[in-house]
Design a protein around this motif. Structure first.
Motif, PDB file in Angstrom:
ATOM      1  N   GLN A  46      -3.193   0.129  -3.319  1.00  0.00           N
ATOM      2  CA  GLN A  46      -2.163   0.953  -3.963  1.00  0.00           C
ATOM      3  C   GLN A  46      -2.630   1.458  -5.334  1.00  0.00           C
ATOM      4  OE1 GLN A  46       1.215  -0.059  -6.646  1.00  0.00           O
ATOM      5  NE2 GLN A  46       2.045  -0.766  -4.699  1.00  0.00           N
ATOM      6  N   ILE A  47      -3.182   0.543  -6.130  1.00  0.00           N
ATOM      7  CA  ILE A  47      -3.638   0.923  -7.474  1.00  0.00           C
ATOM      8  C   ILE A  47      -4.782   1.924  -7.405  1.00  0.00           C
ATOM      9  CG2 ILE A  47      -4.905  -0.003  -9.457  1.00  0.00           C
ATOM     10  CD1 ILE A  47      -1.902  -0.392  -9.582  1.00  0.00           C
ATOM     11  N   THR A  76       0.843  -1.207   0.000  1.00  0.00           N
ATOM     12  CA  THR A  76       0.000   0.000   0.000  1.00  0.00           C
ATOM     13  C   THR A  76       0.869   1.245   0.000  1.00  0.00           C
ATOM     14  OG1 THR A  76      -1.391  -1.240   1.531  1.00  0.00           O
ATOM     15  CG2 THR A  76      -2.020   1.021   1.115  1.00  0.00           C
ATOM     16  N   VAL A  77       2.002   1.148   0.684  1.00  0.00           N
ATOM     17  CA  VAL A  77       2.829   2.320   0.961  1.00  0.00           C
ATOM     18  C   VAL A  77       3.205   3.120  -0.287  1.00  0.00           C
ATOM     19  CG1 VAL A  77       3.733   1.418   3.113  1.00  0.00           C
ATOM     20  CG2 VAL A  77       4.903   0.887   0.993  1.00  0.00           C
ATOM     21  N   ASP A  78       3.373   2.447  -1.419  1.00  0.00           N
ATOM     22  CA  ASP A  78       3.706   3.176  -2.640  1.00  0.00           C
ATOM     23  C   ASP A  78       2.625   4.203  -2.973  1.00  0.00           C
ATOM     24  OD1 ASP A  78       5.775   1.360  -2.695  1.00  0.00           O
ATOM     25  OD2 ASP A  78       5.666   1.039  -4.856  1.00  0.00           O
ATOM     26  N   GLY A  79       1.378   3.813  -2.735  1.00  0.00           N
ATOM     27  CA  GLY A  79       0.266   4.737  -2.960  1.00  0.00           C
ATOM     28  C   GLY A  79       0.128   5.736  -1.828  1.00  0.00           C
ATOM     29  N   THR A  80       0.296   5.245  -0.614  1.00  0.00           N
ATOM     30  CA  THR A  80       0.082   6.093   0.558  1.00  0.00           C
ATOM     31  C   THR A  80       1.047   7.275   0.582  1.00  0.00           C
ATOM     32  OG1 THR A  80      -0.390   4.044   1.724  1.00  0.00           O
ATOM     33  CG2 THR A  80      -0.248   6.029   3.038  1.00  0.00           C
ATOM     34  N   LEU A  81       2.290   7.010   0.181  1.00  0.00           N
ATOM     35  CA  LEU A  81       3.283   8.073   0.211  1.00  0.00           C
ATOM     36  C   LEU A  81       2.833   9.242  -0.662  1.00  0.00           C
ATOM     37  CD1 LEU A  81       6.465   8.143   1.315  1.00  0.00           C
ATOM     38  CD2 LEU A  81       6.742   8.607  -1.106  1.00  0.00           C
TER      39      LEU A  81
END
Lengths: 272, 313
Positions: free
Chosen positions: B104-105, B45-50
């Motif tokens: 994330q997506i 998820t973190v890729d999106g959350t950042l």
């Protein structure tokens, strides 16, 4: 109970459980299991591989829901409760010493987790000073030198030490029922004997109701006040009191052979 | 010959920026540490959350919200993202890694919607930003305030986390991650605590996104791409280099978290170094992935080929 019926420490009513239904791996593990435990009963459970001994304990603990029947602990019907909610009533020790404790956490943290079994986890400090002292005292009675290692990670302990700690943990919050699932099977004979003696002691001191699955028929006879033999998901033999005390391993073996046509007494049982 | 063409001063000039970036990303690495190490949950998820944290912060600041307040919102929004991953997993039974990819997506679209386009800038001259790239080239006092502030902030976070994971609730999260059977047997609601840990972790990542967007003066929908790899790199570098130093200490957990942040700083120093060696920046992600793969495989290979006596037993 409103109808005035007697309440038991544990009552299993017609429990059924089939794994992988409708597939080639379909297996009826519990097939109409009925059992009533009085307060303070200490039952040993024997039976061949696949007889449903461990499955019965898992059904009580709520590892998965049963297909049919009801499970009543004291006056609470727990049949529909998830595993973590049933934990309030149960102390559990598993066959694999790794299962009962959290390896990366310290002894005191493991004990503190167990001391809060069935309670809400708040933002209060996880291990208090008074607790540490209490745990130290309890560990001292084990005589395993663990009282000086409160902050050691449990993963560093031996299998026997871990089982001993798990037993202590199970009794920290007095459980309505203590479930011992072949908890000495993975230990060497000497350690197994020690852990068994400790189990006896903890059960007696705390007046616990307990169920102990074992592969060792001698242990099954010596320990507890009642003995149950399971076969194909049902109880086929149930003795208690004086009758149980006078049992011999050979009696149990012939009983096994009787129900299973001889093939039942596998190597492991003869050896034990 | 190539070495002669390199300017040592350029490397030196790159260091302050690398340290600053490392400290900010250290917060993100703390979040990754919670899921990866404490919860044993591979959370992408973190890729999106950042990026969400960054987008929210930038849009709020542009709308006139105090930059500090924007960080709180970044944290909260990150928690929300973590909660969605957690619920997809625990409530709907979707495998953990897949739940996190789904979140994330979807965050990619959400981030575009938040910003209205793929990136948005904020000018440090216009707003009183909490951190900015500009501060590291400012006067001595600005520099001191910047590095002191970021370091202090990181230490405060470590202290809060140290205390939290010592509480009943924090211990329940650790037990859930360490041994789910044991946790359930002790009456711990493992689903609840899994969601909670994902929320805290993604909250930290969102906070990092908000800070990082302020630092570079812009949020970009792609700013989180590969963030998980940087987070993992930081965790692993920290563990490999400082692990021995941390164990058997009274506050081992606090030291471990500090070493994770230092791991992030070292990661950016290494990156600055290889960039200085004229590695094309396009290859950075490949390089990072290879480094992480090597470090992740070390424990496995050590087990397999290291102690033969134990294996035979």
């Amino acid at each position: 109970m409103s109808n005035g019926a007697k309440t038991y420490a544990l009552e299993l009513r017609d429990i059924h459980k089939t794994f992988n239904p409708g597939t080639i791996n379909e297996k009826t593990a519990l097939d109409g299991l009925n059992l009533q435990l009085e307060d303070g009963d200490f039952v040993t459970i024997i039976g061949g591989n696949g007889a449903g001994k461990s499955t019965a304990l898992n059904a009580i603990a709520g590892v998965w829901p049963v297909d049919r029947g009801s499970i009543i602990i004291g006056d609470t019907d727990v049949t529909s409760l998830p595993e973590h909610k049933r934990a309030k009533f149960l102390g559990r020790v598993f066959q694999d010493p790794m299962t009962g404790t959290a390896a990366t956490m310290s002894i005191e943290e493991n004990m503190a987790l167990a001391a809060r079994r069935g309670k809400r986890r708040t933002l209060k400090w996880g291990v208090t000073k008074e607790e540490k002292e209490r745990y130290m005292g309890m560990l001292k009675t084990l005589d395993l030198g663990l009282e000086d290692r409160l902050t050691s990670k449990v993963g560093l302990l031996s299998g026997g030490q871990r089982q001993a700690v798990t037993l202590l943990m199970a009794s920290l919050q007095k459980p309505n029922l203590l479930l011992l699932d072949e908890h000495t099977a993975a230990l060497d004979p000497k350690t197994a004997a020690k852990v068994l003696a400790l189990s006896d002691k903890i059960i007696e001191e705390n007046h616990l109701t307990a169920m102990m699955v074992t592969h060792n028929m001698k242990d099954a006879i010596i320990h507890g006040n009642r003995l149950i033999m399971m076969h194909e998901g049902r109880i086929i033999y149930d003795v208690r009191g004086e009758e149980k005390k006078s049992l011999h391993v050979s009696d149990l073996l012939s009983k096994f052979e009787e129900v299973s046509g001889g093939e039942f007494a596998n190597d492991r049982m003869i050896l034990s | 010959m190539i070495l002669l063409s390199l300017n040592p001063l350029a490397l030196l000039r790159a260091m302050p920026g690398a340290c600053a970036q490392g400290l900010i990303w250290g917060i993100m690495a703390l979040g990754v540490y919670i899921t990866f190490r404490l919860l044993d949950f591979p959370d992408l998820t973190v890729d999106g959350t950042l990026a969400t944290g960054g987008a929210v912060a930038v849009m709020l600041i542009r709308a006139g919200v105090n930059p500090w307040v924007s960080l709180i919102v970044s944290f909260a929004v990150g928690m929300l993202a973590g909660m969605i991953t957690g619920l997809l997993h625990t409530g709907l039974g979707i495998p953990g890694i897949l739940s996190s990819i789904l979140t994330q997506i979807s965050l990619y679209s959400i981030n575009l919607n938040i910003m209205g386009k793929s990136n948005q800038a904020i000018n440090v001259d216009q707003y009183k930003l909490v951190v900015s790239l500009r501060y590291i080239s400012g006067d001595a006092l600005t520099k001191f305030k910047f590095y002191g502030g970021v370091t202090l902030g990181c230490l405060i976070l470590v202290m809060i986390m140290y205390c939290y994971f010592g509480t009943e609730q924090g211990q329940a999260i650790r037990a859930t991650g360490c041994n789910m059977s044991m946790a359930k047997a002790q009456g711990i609601n493992t689903n609840f605590h899994t969601v909670l840990a994902l929320m805290i972790s993604n909250g930290l990542v969102g906070l990092c996104g908000g800070l990082y967007a302020q630092y570079q003066g812009a949020a970009d929908v792609n700013m989180g791409r590969g963030a998980i790899v940087i987070g993992l790199a930081a965790v692993i570098i920290g563990e490999v280099l400082f692990g021995k130093f941390c164990v058997r200490r009274k506050s081992a957990f606090a030291f471990t978290m500090i070493s994770v942040i230092l791991g992030a700083v070292l990661y950016y120093i290494v990156i600055a170094f290889v960039l200085w060696l004229k590695m094309p920046s396009d290859d950075m992600k490949l390089f990072s992935a290879i480094v992480v793969a090597i470090f992740l495989s070390i424990p496995y290979l050590k087990n397999k080929y290291g102690k033969k006596g134990v294996a035979r037993q």
